[in-house]
Structures are given as C-alpha cells and as structure tokens.
Motif scaffolding. Structure first.
Motif, PDB file in Angstrom:
ATOM      1  N   ASP A  86       0.644  -1.290   0.000  1.00 24.13           N
ATOM      2  CA  ASP A  86      -0.002  -0.114  -0.114  1.00 24.13           C
ATOM      3  C   ASP A  86       0.900   1.315  -0.032  1.00 24.13           C
ATOM      4  N   ARG A  87       2.074   1.065   0.612  1.00 25.98           N
ATOM      5  CA  ARG A  87       2.909   2.370   0.869  1.00 25.98           C
ATOM      6  C   ARG A  87       3.719   2.806  -0.567  1.00 25.98           C
ATOM      7  N   LEU A  88       3.268   1.994  -2.029  1.00 24.76           N
ATOM      8  CA  LEU A  88       4.040   2.484  -3.044  1.00 24.76           C
ATOM      9  C   LEU A  88       3.220   3.764  -3.544  1.00 24.76           C
ATOM     10  N   GLU A  89       3.938   4.578  -4.123  1.00 26.17           N
ATOM     11  CA  GLU A  89       3.305   5.812  -4.855  1.00 26.17           C
ATOM     12  C   GLU A  89       2.726   5.269  -6.217  1.00 26.17           C
ATOM     13  N   LEU A  90       1.502   5.570  -6.664  1.00 27.05           N
ATOM     14  CA  LEU A  90       0.964   5.202  -7.977  1.00 27.05           C
ATOM     15  C   LEU A  90       0.735   6.470  -8.838  1.00 27.05           C
ATOM     16  N   THR A  91       2.046   7.484  -8.877  1.00 29.38           N
ATOM     17  CA  THR A  91       1.477   8.531  -9.546  1.00 29.38           C
ATOM     18  C   THR A  91       2.077   8.474 -10.918  1.00 29.38           C
ATOM     19  N   PRO A  92       1.785   9.251 -11.880  1.00 28.15           N
ATOM     20  CA  PRO A  92       2.332   9.333 -13.252  1.00 28.15           C
ATOM     21  C   PRO A  92       3.904   9.422 -13.225  1.00 28.15           C
ATOM     22  N   GLY A  93       4.691   8.531 -13.887  1.00 27.12           N
ATOM     23  CA  GLY A  93       6.077   8.506 -13.965  1.00 27.12           C
ATOM     24  C   GLY A  93       6.934   7.874 -12.773  1.00 27.12           C
ATOM     25  N   SER A  94       6.124   7.133 -11.902  1.00 26.52           N
ATOM     26  CA  SER A  94       6.338   6.200 -10.783  1.00 26.52           C
ATOM     27  C   SER A  94       6.474   4.836 -11.092  1.00 26.52           C
ATOM     28  N   PRO A 153      -1.230   4.569 -13.015  1.00 22.86           N
ATOM     29  CA  PRO A 153      -1.708   5.309 -14.273  1.00 22.86           C
ATOM     30  C   PRO A 153      -0.914   4.998 -15.324  1.00 22.86           C
ATOM     31  N   ASP A 154       0.314   4.400 -15.571  1.00 24.50           N
ATOM     32  CA  ASP A 154       1.267   4.316 -16.424  1.00 24.50           C
ATOM     33  C   ASP A 154       1.116   2.813 -16.979  1.00 24.50           C
ATOM     34  N   VAL A 155       0.205   2.075 -16.470  1.00 24.45           N
ATOM     35  CA  VAL A 155       0.420   0.597 -16.903  1.00 24.45           C
ATOM     36  C   VAL A 155      -0.589   0.490 -18.191  1.00 24.45           C
ATOM     37  N   HIS A 156       0.093  -0.005 -19.218  1.00 22.03           N
ATOM     38  CA  HIS A 156      -1.158  -0.221 -20.588  1.00 22.03           C
ATOM     39  C   HIS A 156      -0.680  -1.665 -21.087  1.00 22.03           C
ATOM     40  N   VAL A 157      -1.443  -2.631 -20.621  1.00 23.51           N
ATOM     41  CA  VAL A 157      -1.521  -3.985 -21.338  1.00 23.51           C
ATOM     42  C   VAL A 157      -2.594  -4.373 -21.713  1.00 23.51           C
ATOM     43  N   ARG A 158      -2.658  -5.576 -22.407  1.00 21.39           N
ATOM     44  CA  ARG A 158      -3.718  -6.149 -22.951  1.00 21.39           C
ATOM     45  C   ARG A 158      -4.724  -6.691 -22.066  1.00 21.39           C
TER      46      ARG A 158
END
Lengths: 218, 218
Positions: A86-94, A153-158
């Motif tokens: 839970d402690r991971l940052e999930l911001t764009p670019g991270s 936000p940065d993850v894009h997979v099928r």
DNA sequence: CAGTATTGTGAACAATCGCTCAGCTCTCTG
DNA sequence: CAGAGAGCTGAGCGATTGTTCACAATACTG
C-alpha cells in the motif's frame, strides 16, 4: 480447515521452554541441511546432528521427515506476501520505482533460503495441505500485483491477469538466479536491466498501435 | 580435455548391435524414470525394470547411477544450440518475429524433457565435466543471442551482454513453466505476452531519453 | 557343431535410510 | 530432597538403496 493431516502432527507438544528451544534448533538445522544437501540427501540423522540433538528428540516433535519440510515451507510462506504493497506511490512517472520495489521485495524474500523453496517443491512428495498453501500464496501474490497494476496510471497492457502472472514469475526466477549463483555481470547492472524490461513492458502498450499488419498466429 | 572422469567410463564397450540396443534402451528408460520420479527416487532398479533389462546389464554399460545422468545431460546439450539462427530476417520491423522464433525454439528444446534438465541440475551431484558442458552450453547460447541482437536494427539496449543473458534466462524459465504445468491462462495468450515483454524491452530504448532526472542507484 | 567371447541374469551384499523404544537425565512441585 | 512427569539419548530395527558376481544364455568363429 476442518481437519489437518494427521501425519504432520507431532507426538507431543513442548511444555517447557527447553523443549521449545530444541524444537526451534531442529527446524533451523533442517533448513540448512535441506538447502545444502537437497531433500533426499538431507537425512534426518544429519539434521539431528547439526541441531546437536539426538535423533530421538527430532522424532518427538516431528512425526516424520515430511513434517519438517511442511513446517519450513508454511513458515516461509506466511512470512511473505508483500506487506508494503500500500505504501507505493502510484503517480504518473513512478512506474519504474514501483517495479523496482517489486524486485527488491523478491530479493528480500529470497535472501534467507538460497535454494530451499525451489528445491523442495521439485523434489519432495509434499502433502496436499502444503501444496495448497503454496498455490494459494502464489495466487495471492499475483492478485496483489494485478491490483497494483490496475491502479497504476502508467500501465497499459492487453490483459492484466496474464501480465501480473508473467512478471511475478519472471521477477521471482531472475531474482532467484541472481541470488543463487554469483554472476560475471554485477548484481546492480542485472537488476537495472530486469527493472527496465518489466517497466518497458508494462508501459510500452501506452500509445496503442492503430493496426497490426500481420498477426503472429502460426 | 586431457582426461575424462574415470567414474563415468563403462566397464566394457558394446561390440555387438544387440548390446548397443540394450544400452540405448537403458538410457531411454533412465530419462523417463528420472523425469517421473526425480533423481533420488528414480532408482537404478526402476530404470532396469522399465528398460526390461536386468540390473546387472545396466551396470555393464554404466559404472554407476551418476553416469546415466551425465550421459543424458550431455546428449541433451549437444542436441541444442539453436541451428536456425542464421535463417532469421533482421529487417526493421521484424523484431517481434525474431523474438517469437526464440520463444518457439525454446519450446522445441523443452518438449522432450518435461522436467529432466532442471530437476537434475538442482538435485544431483554432477561431475565437473558435465557441469562445465552445461555452463559452456549456456554461454554459447547467450553469445548467439547477443550477436543476433547486435545485428538487428531495431534493438536498442544499454548493454547487449546483460540483455542477452536476461532474455535467454527469462524465455527459458517461462517456457519451462508453460510446458510443465497446465495453466489457467491459455498457452497462446501467455506466449504472446512473453513475446511482447521481450520485444518491448529490446526496442523500448529506441528514442533514447535525453536525461535521467533521478538515477535509481541506492 | 564345438569352442570362445560377448551379453544378460537376478539373488545377495554392504551401506544407508527413516524411524522406534527402553531407559536415562533434567526440571518442576511440594 | 524425593517423587513424578517431561525431555533427551542412541543402539538398533526393518526397509530400501546402489552395486557386485557367479552363472546362464546368446552370438560369433572356424
């Protein structure tokens, strides 16, 4: 769980601290002996000898050899499961940082048992109870990673499920290789490249190709 | 190599075709038995039984159990090493096809021995001679892939050597997993994802990032 | 077909395995 | 300190292992 396997229950439960200590010594010795000799060649006599305990004492707390392995595996599993998810940052670019955290976590998880888990699973006849626990552990881990990917936000997979399974296994195996044998390539270099591979994979589908000229099916 | 390990040499060499046939039957049986039971539980008596040969015959052509494993591993290795490396097209845009060929090759290489190689290496005490051969085989394979990557126009990675080692191992392990256990996820889906991961990794560095704001070293 | 070398047999051996049990030592209780 | 129960010991049991060897069966040679 309605009924645990009878063949994994000890003869008697320790009632004095002395006994609890003996039990722990046996378990620690078993971990070392199995890791060093493998399961088949890691004899109970060797375990007792390493624990500086007679073979009889071993069989007071563990009804048979398999019970030793079962407890070791269950302990290893219970200890894992990624508490810092839970402690991971999930911001764009991270994304790279997130992936690196995954890799570092795998390293930590592998540090104490150089070979153990892998060898044991391949080699021994493990009770269904333990096999289920291992399977459950794997599923939980994949599910955790899948959720993490879904929220990033940065993850894009099928397919998130397939992607999660792929990278969990890949990271785990490469980490295992990294820890087991000292490489010609520096550890940091290899870790960077592994992180890169996973990161590029997860973010690479971002600007989707509009059309695929020749589908790969063959 | 100045002198082969004496403990791997047979008692007598076969001089009639009958003997050669027996020897081959024993070896085939050993492959199946080891793959099914593992090395420790794959007893020589079981091997002889499966080969429909008496235990005595087995020990005429193989001085001990380890010699069986040694010959199996050496044969497996000599058969591999990617014969079709030259026939791949190295034109721009063909990277995915190239990677897919790599994966398919790994599948072929794993098909006949479901567990064998992996189990054996982990479990048994293997002679230095065989260990060296395995090591040599891995190095050759990595070198081949590295050369392939070097010649391909679409590949952009920091270090070709590390990249080659990473993807050879990753492809091999994922293929092994794919073949060993029947997955919940369809094989094609998983293969596509694996190909995607490697392809994106290899080509992802193409438009190089001009500056890295925070290097990951920690 | 006789004689010899090669190949195949399987009961049995020594070593080692997982595991037991009769009896010892240690700790706790009063 | 004495009795009782918990903890510990290790020689040894039965089973199984890798391996041997005296011998039978088979294939080649003249």
């Amino acid at each position: 769980m309605p009924s645990a396997d009878r063949r994994l229950q000890p003869r008697r439960k320790p009632r004095q601290v002395r006994a609890e200590l003996t039990r722990e010594r046996i378990l620690t010795a078993a971990a070392h002996v199995f890791a060093e000799y493998g399961y088949a060649a890691g004899t109970t006599n060797r375990v007792a000898e390493r624990a500086r305990v007679s073979i009889g004492s071993l069989y007071q707390y563990f009804p048979n050899k398999d019970a030793l392995l079962a407890e070791l595996l269950l302990r290893h599993i219970d200890r894992g499961t990624w508490p810092q998810a839970d402690r991971l940052e999930l911001t764009p670019g991270s994304l790279e940082k997130t992936v690196r955290a995954l890799v570092r976590d795998a390293v930590d998880h592998h540090r104490d048992d150089p070979h153990l888990l892998r060898i044991m699973i391949e080699e021994a006849t493990i009770s269904q109870e333990v096999l289920d626990a291992i399977d459950r552990h794997g599923r939980v881990r994949v599910a955790q990673v899948r959720d993490l990917l879904a929220r990033h936000p940065d993850v894009h997979v099928r397919d998130l499920g397939t992607a999660a399974e792929l990278i969990v296994f890949t990271v785990e195996m490469n980490t295992h290789k990294l820890m087991a044998a000292p490489q010609t390539i520096p550890v940091e270099t290899f870790e960077n490249e592994l992180v890169d591979m996973v990161t590029r994979y997860l973010s690479g589908g971002g600007p989707q190709q509009p059309a695929d000229p020749s589908p790969p099916g063959g």
